[in-house]
Write a protein that holds these residues in place. Structure first.
Motif, PDB file in Angstrom:
ATOM      1  N   UNK A 237       0.826  -1.216   0.000  1.00 39.36           N
ATOM      2  CA  UNK A 237       0.000   0.000   0.000  1.00 39.36           C
ATOM      3  C   UNK A 237       0.859   1.264   0.000  1.00 39.36           C
ATOM      4  N   UNK A 238       1.854   1.258  -0.909  1.00 39.20           N
ATOM      5  CA  UNK A 238       2.539   2.504  -1.240  1.00 39.20           C
ATOM      6  C   UNK A 238       1.658   3.234  -2.255  1.00 39.20           C
ATOM      7  N   UNK A 239       2.186   4.236  -2.932  1.00 40.56           N
ATOM      8  CA  UNK A 239       1.373   4.967  -3.920  1.00 40.56           C
ATOM      9  C   UNK A 239       0.702   4.054  -4.949  1.00 40.56           C
TER      10      UNK A 239
ATOM     11  N   UNK B 289       4.521  -4.260  -4.093  1.00 39.07           N
ATOM     12  CA  UNK B 289       5.292  -4.462  -2.860  1.00 39.07           C
ATOM     13  C   UNK B 289       6.571  -3.644  -2.803  1.00 39.07           C
ATOM     14  N   UNK B 290       6.822  -2.835  -3.825  1.00 46.37           N
ATOM     15  CA  UNK B 290       7.921  -1.882  -3.764  1.00 46.37           C
ATOM     16  C   UNK B 290       9.296  -2.507  -3.685  1.00 46.37           C
TER      17      UNK B 290
ATOM     18  N   UNK C 187      16.194  -2.504  -3.591  1.00 40.66           N
ATOM     19  CA  UNK C 187      16.124  -3.841  -4.188  1.00 40.66           C
ATOM     20  C   UNK C 187      14.642  -4.225  -4.266  1.00 40.66           C
ATOM     21  N   UNK C 188      14.152  -4.597  -5.464  1.00 32.57           N
ATOM     22  CA  UNK C 188      12.728  -4.917  -5.588  1.00 32.57           C
ATOM     23  C   UNK C 188      12.314  -6.097  -4.709  1.00 32.57           C
ATOM     24  N   UNK C 189      11.142  -5.959  -4.113  1.00 36.74           N
ATOM     25  CA  UNK C 189      10.584  -6.952  -3.194  1.00 36.74           C
ATOM     26  C   UNK C 189       9.799  -8.023  -3.948  1.00 36.74           C
ATOM     27  N   UNK C 190      10.502  -8.926  -4.597  1.00 37.29           N
ATOM     28  CA  UNK C 190       9.805  -9.854  -5.502  1.00 37.29           C
ATOM     29  C   UNK C 190       9.722 -11.285  -4.983  1.00 37.29           C
ATOM     30  N   UNK C 191      10.114 -11.493  -3.720  1.00 41.06           N
ATOM     31  CA  UNK C 191      10.133 -12.850  -3.166  1.00 41.06           C
ATOM     32  C   UNK C 191       8.867 -13.642  -3.446  1.00 41.06           C
TER      33      UNK C 191
ATOM     34  N   UNK D 159      -0.850  -8.801 -11.834  1.00 40.95           N
ATOM     35  CA  UNK D 159      -0.442  -7.489 -12.341  1.00 40.95           C
ATOM     36  C   UNK D 159       0.599  -6.923 -11.374  1.00 40.95           C
ATOM     37  N   UNK D 160       1.387  -5.986 -11.847  1.00 38.62           N
ATOM     38  CA  UNK D 160       2.373  -5.375 -10.952  1.00 38.62           C
ATOM     39  C   UNK D 160       2.456  -3.883 -11.250  1.00 38.62           C
ATOM     40  N   UNK D 161       2.735  -3.108 -10.209  1.00 38.37           N
ATOM     41  CA  UNK D 161       2.763  -1.655 -10.364  1.00 38.37           C
ATOM     42  C   UNK D 161       3.712  -1.035  -9.347  1.00 38.37           C
ATOM     43  N   UNK D 162       4.296   0.090  -9.720  1.00 41.06           N
ATOM     44  CA  UNK D 162       5.154   0.837  -8.804  1.00 41.06           C
ATOM     45  C   UNK D 162       6.603   0.400  -8.868  1.00 41.06           C
ATOM     46  N   UNK D 163       7.342   0.671  -7.779  1.00 38.73           N
ATOM     47  CA  UNK D 163       8.790   0.446  -7.763  1.00 38.73           C
ATOM     48  C   UNK D 163       9.185  -0.983  -8.111  1.00 38.73           C
ATOM     49  N   UNK D 164       8.292  -1.917  -7.847  1.00 35.18           N
ATOM     50  CA  UNK D 164       8.616  -3.326  -8.106  1.00 35.18           C
ATOM     51  C   UNK D 164       8.785  -3.600  -9.604  1.00 35.18           C
ATOM     52  N   UNK D 165       8.333  -2.659 -10.427  1.00 32.74           N
ATOM     53  CA  UNK D 165       8.485  -2.824 -11.879  1.00 32.74           C
ATOM     54  C   UNK D 165       9.653  -1.998 -12.415  1.00 32.74           C
TER      55      UNK D 165
END
Ligand code: NAP
Length: 305
Positions: free
Chosen positions: A10-12, A108-109, A236-240, A269-275
């Motif tokens: 629940x970031x931007x 998840x940023x 570092x992307x949170x992709x675990x 779907x993915x959005x934000x810093x994780x992409x």
């Protein structure tokens, strides 16, 4: 099925996804392991999110949270433990419960990157920090190092300088990565920038006392006293969680998405810093909105655009 859509993070991006999903008639759960706001909670101030010429990250996070709560109550402090593919969609196990959903938006940023040098772990929280907003106050009138040359390092260095500290930016190259606007401000405010220099180790007894630095051109090492160090060298992307689903990531570990924020896995779907990409609040919000709207395609709802 408990919910049609789970927004994880629940970031931007996650906040925008939640708002857009509910407004599109999608039953939604928003799960956040910490507090609503993500990275912005720890940003000293933000000047480039349209509509807000200058606002503290904490204040903007509060505005985001209140806006989201008009539509849905976010599940804060509820980390997701596992995410698995089921016949109908996805099964989510969190620290507090289990949920069945048809689609997922990952927002998840990313987490702070560490230097990985001796003493970093030992003095973390004892002189070494990764968040100027959180810890800067403790170093008022002291001498601190900010490690890094990007926008975050620049913003944090300026923030600390404004708190009255003697600030030294330690950067590994001969040029900052930070925007010119910040570079000008650093010069104006008298932040000392130490170029071509890396941290070899952090020293001290109970708390950080000095940093051993190395000039990368001459290989010369020197030890300088510092009361504090702020490590601001990126994320570092949170992709675990997503990797187990077979979601594709790029060479830097960021999730690959198409123009509609779809991953290679149907319903994810993915959005934000994780992409990766621009990693700005404004782009994260846009991606979150897009991801939520795109998820209608697997929910049997009318595509709203
Ligand atoms: P970043 O842009 O990736 O910069 C990281 C910095 O740390 C770079 O200068 C990099 O050096 C340095 N670095 C990386 N690994 C290092 C290591 N192991 N040892 C020493 N130095 C290392 O990350 P960021 O500054 O955290 O910013 C993340 C994103 O948020 C960016 O897109 C940024 O624009 C955005 N942001 C924007 C604002 C704003 O107000 N506009 C504020 C904060 C963040 P090199 O330069 O040599 O690679």
């Amino acid at each position: 099925m408990d919910y049609e859509l789970a927004v994880i993070g629940a970031g931007p991006a996650g906040v925008a996804a939640g708002i857009y999903a509910v407004r599109a008639g999608i039953s939604t759960i928003v799960l956040e392991e910490k507090l609503v706001g993500g990275q912005i909670v720890v940003s000293p101030w933000i000047e480039n999110y349209p509509g807000y010429e200058n606002i503290s990250g904490m204040d903007l996070a509060e505005i985001f949270k209140n806006h989201l709560k008009k539509y849905i109550e976010p599940h804060e402090l509820e980390p997701v433990k596992s995410l698995t593919k089921t016949e109908e969609g996805f099964g989510i196990v969190t620290s507090k419960g289990k949920y069945e959903v048809k689609a997922v938006v990952f927002a998840t940023g990313a987490i702070y990157r560490t230097l990985g040098v001796p003493g970093e772990r030992k003095f973390s929280g004892k002189g070494i920090s990764y968040c100027a907003t959180c810890d800067g106050f403790f170093f008022r009138d002291k001498k601190v190092a900010v490690v890094g040359g990007g926008n975050t390092a620049a913003v944090e260095a300026l923030y600390l300088k404004n708190l009255g500290m003697d600030v030294h930016m330690i950067h590994r190259r001969d040029q900052l990565r930070a925007e010119m606007r910040y570079q000008e401000e650093l010069e104006k405010k008298g932040v000392n920038i130490v170029y071509d220099t890396v941290v070899c180790c952090f020293n001290g007894d109970e708390k950080l006392e000095s940093i051993e630095l190395k000039d990368v051109n001459t290989e010369e090492r020197r030890t300088e006293n510092f009361d504090g160090a702020f490590v601001s060298i990126g994320l570092i992307p949170n992709t675990g969680l997503v990797r187990d689903l077979g979601v594709e990531v790029d060479d830097n570990g960021y999730i690959k998405v198409d123009d509609f924020q779809r991953t290679n896995v149907k319903g994810v779907y993915a959005a934000g810093d994780i992409t990766g990409g621009a990693r700005q609040i404004v782009t994260s919000c846009a991606q979150g909105a897009q991801a939520a709207l795109a998820s209608t395609e697997v929910l049997g709802k009318q595509y709203p655009f």
